[in-house]
Enzyme design. Structure first.
Site, PDB file in Angstrom:
ATOM      1  N   ARG A   1      54.074  45.929  59.652  1.00 16.08           N
ATOM      2  CA  ARG A   1      54.405  45.608  58.264  1.00 16.08           C
ATOM      3  C   ARG A   1      53.212  45.697  57.333  1.00 16.08           C
ATOM      4  O   ARG A   1      53.359  45.864  56.131  1.00 16.08           O
ATOM      5  CB  ARG A   1      54.978  44.184  58.168  1.00 16.08           C
ATOM      6  CG  ARG A   1      56.239  43.962  58.964  1.00 16.08           C
ATOM      7  CD  ARG A   1      56.534  42.485  59.098  1.00 16.08           C
ATOM      8  NE  ARG A   1      55.427  41.845  59.834  1.00 16.08           N
ATOM      9  CZ  ARG A   1      55.163  40.547  59.801  1.00 16.08           C
ATOM     10  NH1 ARG A   1      55.902  39.737  59.080  1.00 16.08           N
ATOM     11  NH2 ARG A   1      54.172  40.053  60.498  1.00 16.08           N
TER      12      ARG A   1
ATOM     13  N   LYS B   1      27.473  34.559  43.907  1.00 14.97           N
ATOM     14  CA  LYS B   1      28.602  35.485  43.854  1.00 14.97           C
ATOM     15  C   LYS B   1      29.096  35.811  45.259  1.00 14.97           C
ATOM     16  O   LYS B   1      28.292  36.008  46.172  1.00 14.97           O
ATOM     17  CB  LYS B   1      28.200  36.795  43.175  1.00 14.97           C
ATOM     18  CG  LYS B   1      27.855  36.650  41.717  1.00 14.97           C
ATOM     19  CD  LYS B   1      27.476  37.986  41.098  1.00 14.97           C
ATOM     20  CE  LYS B   1      27.154  37.813  39.617  1.00 14.97           C
ATOM     21  NZ  LYS B   1      26.766  39.088  38.991  1.00 14.97           N
TER      22      LYS B   1
ATOM     23  N   LYS C   1      24.775  48.768  27.604  1.00  8.43           N
ATOM     24  CA  LYS C   1      24.114  47.503  27.959  1.00  8.43           C
ATOM     25  C   LYS C   1      23.079  47.736  29.061  1.00  8.43           C
ATOM     26  O   LYS C   1      21.951  47.233  28.981  1.00  8.43           O
ATOM     27  CB  LYS C   1      25.153  46.480  28.436  1.00  8.43           C
ATOM     28  CG  LYS C   1      24.549  45.199  28.997  1.00  8.43           C
ATOM     29  CD  LYS C   1      25.602  44.270  29.568  1.00  8.43           C
ATOM     30  CE  LYS C   1      24.967  43.059  30.220  1.00  8.43           C
ATOM     31  NZ  LYS C   1      25.941  42.114  30.752  1.00  8.43           N
ATOM     32  N   ASP C   2      23.433  48.496  30.089  1.00 12.43           N
ATOM     33  CA  ASP C   2      22.513  48.706  31.203  1.00 12.43           C
ATOM     34  C   ASP C   2      21.384  49.676  30.849  1.00 12.43           C
ATOM     35  O   ASP C   2      20.268  49.525  31.332  1.00 12.43           O
ATOM     36  CB  ASP C   2      23.279  49.193  32.433  1.00 12.43           C
ATOM     37  CG  ASP C   2      24.128  48.085  33.052  1.00 12.43           C
ATOM     38  OD1 ASP C   2      23.914  46.909  32.711  1.00 12.43           O
ATOM     39  OD2 ASP C   2      24.998  48.395  33.876  1.00 12.43           O
TER      40      ASP C   2
ATOM     41  N   HIS D   1      22.663  42.767  37.095  1.00 15.11           N
ATOM     42  CA  HIS D   1      23.163  41.657  36.290  1.00 15.11           C
ATOM     43  C   HIS D   1      22.925  40.318  36.979  1.00 15.11           C
ATOM     44  O   HIS D   1      22.940  40.222  38.201  1.00 15.11           O
ATOM     45  CB  HIS D   1      24.658  41.825  36.029  1.00 15.11           C
ATOM     46  CG  HIS D   1      24.981  43.106  35.323  1.00 15.11           C
ATOM     47  ND1 HIS D   1      26.233  43.664  35.354  1.00 15.11           N
ATOM     48  CD2 HIS D   1      24.229  43.932  34.566  1.00 15.11           C
ATOM     49  CE1 HIS D   1      26.241  44.785  34.646  1.00 15.11           C
ATOM     50  NE2 HIS D   1      25.028  44.973  34.167  1.00 15.11           N
TER      51      HIS D   1
ATOM     52  N   TYR E   1      35.094  39.296  42.370  1.00 13.09           N
ATOM     53  CA  TYR E   1      34.037  38.402  42.820  1.00 13.09           C
ATOM     54  C   TYR E   1      34.236  37.001  42.272  1.00 13.09           C
ATOM     55  O   TYR E   1      34.676  36.799  41.164  1.00 13.09           O
ATOM     56  CB  TYR E   1      32.642  38.938  42.528  1.00 13.09           C
ATOM     57  CG  TYR E   1      32.327  39.323  41.102  1.00 13.09           C
ATOM     58  CD1 TYR E   1      31.587  38.472  40.290  1.00 13.09           C
ATOM     59  CD2 TYR E   1      32.757  40.540  40.582  1.00 13.09           C
ATOM     60  CE1 TYR E   1      31.277  38.828  38.990  1.00 13.09           C
ATOM     61  CE2 TYR E   1      32.450  40.899  39.286  1.00 13.09           C
ATOM     62  CZ  TYR E   1      31.705  40.037  38.492  1.00 13.09           C
ATOM     63  OH  TYR E   1      31.414  40.389  37.196  1.00 13.09           O
TER      64      TYR E   1
ATOM     65  N   HIS F   1      22.509  41.440  40.807  1.00 18.64           N
ATOM     66  CA  HIS F   1      23.588  42.133  41.505  1.00 18.64           C
ATOM     67  C   HIS F   1      23.971  43.394  40.756  1.00 18.64           C
ATOM     68  O   HIS F   1      23.926  43.440  39.525  1.00 18.64           O
ATOM     69  CB  HIS F   1      24.813  41.215  41.613  1.00 18.64           C
ATOM     70  CG  HIS F   1      26.024  41.906  42.143  1.00 18.64           C
ATOM     71  ND1 HIS F   1      27.126  42.175  41.363  1.00 18.64           N
ATOM     72  CD2 HIS F   1      26.283  42.427  43.365  1.00 18.64           C
ATOM     73  CE1 HIS F   1      28.023  42.810  42.099  1.00 18.64           C
ATOM     74  NE2 HIS F   1      27.538  42.975  43.318  1.00 18.64           N
TER      75      HIS F   1
ATOM     76  N   GLN G   1      35.135  30.350  39.186  1.00 18.75           N
ATOM     77  CA  GLN G   1      35.745  31.426  38.404  1.00 18.75           C
ATOM     78  C   GLN G   1      35.879  32.669  39.276  1.00 18.75           C
ATOM     79  O   GLN G   1      35.000  32.965  40.085  1.00 18.75           O
ATOM     80  CB  GLN G   1      34.830  31.708  37.211  1.00 18.75           C
ATOM     81  CG  GLN G   1      35.283  32.789  36.268  1.00 18.75           C
ATOM     82  CD  GLN G   1      34.337  32.893  35.070  1.00 18.75           C
ATOM     83  OE1 GLN G   1      34.021  31.887  34.436  1.00 18.75           O
ATOM     84  NE2 GLN G   1      33.886  34.087  34.765  1.00 18.75           N
TER      85      GLN G   1
ATOM     86  N   ASN H   1      36.318  36.858  38.981  1.00 19.64           N
ATOM     87  CA  ASN H   1      36.155  37.985  38.073  1.00 19.64           C
ATOM     88  C   ASN H   1      36.714  39.234  38.727  1.00 19.64           C
ATOM     89  O   ASN H   1      36.644  39.387  39.950  1.00 19.64           O
ATOM     90  CB  ASN H   1      34.669  38.200  37.748  1.00 19.64           C
ATOM     91  CG  ASN H   1      34.065  36.999  37.062  1.00 19.64           C
ATOM     92  OD1 ASN H   1      34.698  36.338  36.257  1.00 19.64           O
ATOM     93  ND2 ASN H   1      32.825  36.705  37.384  1.00 19.64           N
TER      94      ASN H   1
END
Length: 187
Positions: free
Chosen positions: A23, A72, A167-168, A62, A132, A119, A46, A48
């Site tokens: 299955r 994380k 941003k990076d 980051h 994560y 990370h 949290q 993400n």
């Protein structure tokens, strides 16, 4: 669940047990009890979910600065990524060292990245989904990035011309960043 230490103290590879039949399969992708039995008592706050369209996309490096750094627990649920963790604790014997691991829907591995680490990842195919857990809520004023190709860290990304966000691209070098991690505060 199998938990393996890596060359960077505190960074662990986690492989949940899967029970498969005709299955499909069942797994506990996360169990606080099992983690605690293995010395990991992190309480996550949290979840993400990241979706990346194109192969060759880098999302890195980051982290969230003190006083609310994030532990994380990362996994790839669709596609394949080359995931990295970088020790950013200034007085660590492993400062600026990094490790990589392939995470994929197929191998079902996860990586636990302690606070004090950066990370990032590279997508190795189109349409990658990464989930994560983090132990502290997102705090925009503490959100940081370091240039993905920082020469001090010297990550050997397995790609020549990646897709990288503004941003990076605009992130500072490690030397110019305000990273504030130490071993005492982030262990």
């Amino acid at each position: 669940m199998r938990i393996t230490e890596t060359a960077l103290s505190g960074v662990k590879i986690i492989e949940p047990a899967y029970f498969e039949d005709y299955r499909g399969y069942y797994t506990e992708s996360y169990s606080a009890r099992t983690m605690a039995e293995n010395g990991i008592s992190t309480v996550f706050a949290q979840d993400n979910h990241s979706f990346t369209l194109k192969e060759g996309t880098i999302r890195a490096i980051h982290f969230q600065n003190n006083p609310k750094p994030q532990i994380k627990l990362v996994r790839c649920t669709k596609g394949v990524i080359w995931d990295i963790a970088v020790d950013l604790r200034k007085n660590s014997p492993n400062y600026k060292k990094w490790i990589s691991v392939i995470l994929s829907a197929e191998n079902r591995k996860q990586i636990l990245i302690p606070s004090g680490f950066g990370h990032g990842f590279l997508t190795l195919c189109d349409n990658c989904e990464v989930l994560y857990k983090v132990d502290n809520f997102y705090e925009p004023h503490l959100d940081r990035a370091i240039k993905w190709n920082d020469s001090d860290i010297n990550i050997q990304w397995p790609i020549k011309e990646p897709i990288v966000s503004i941003k990076d691209i605009s992130a500072p070098s490690l030397l110019d960043s305000d990273v504030n991690f130490t071993m005492e505060e982030n262990t």
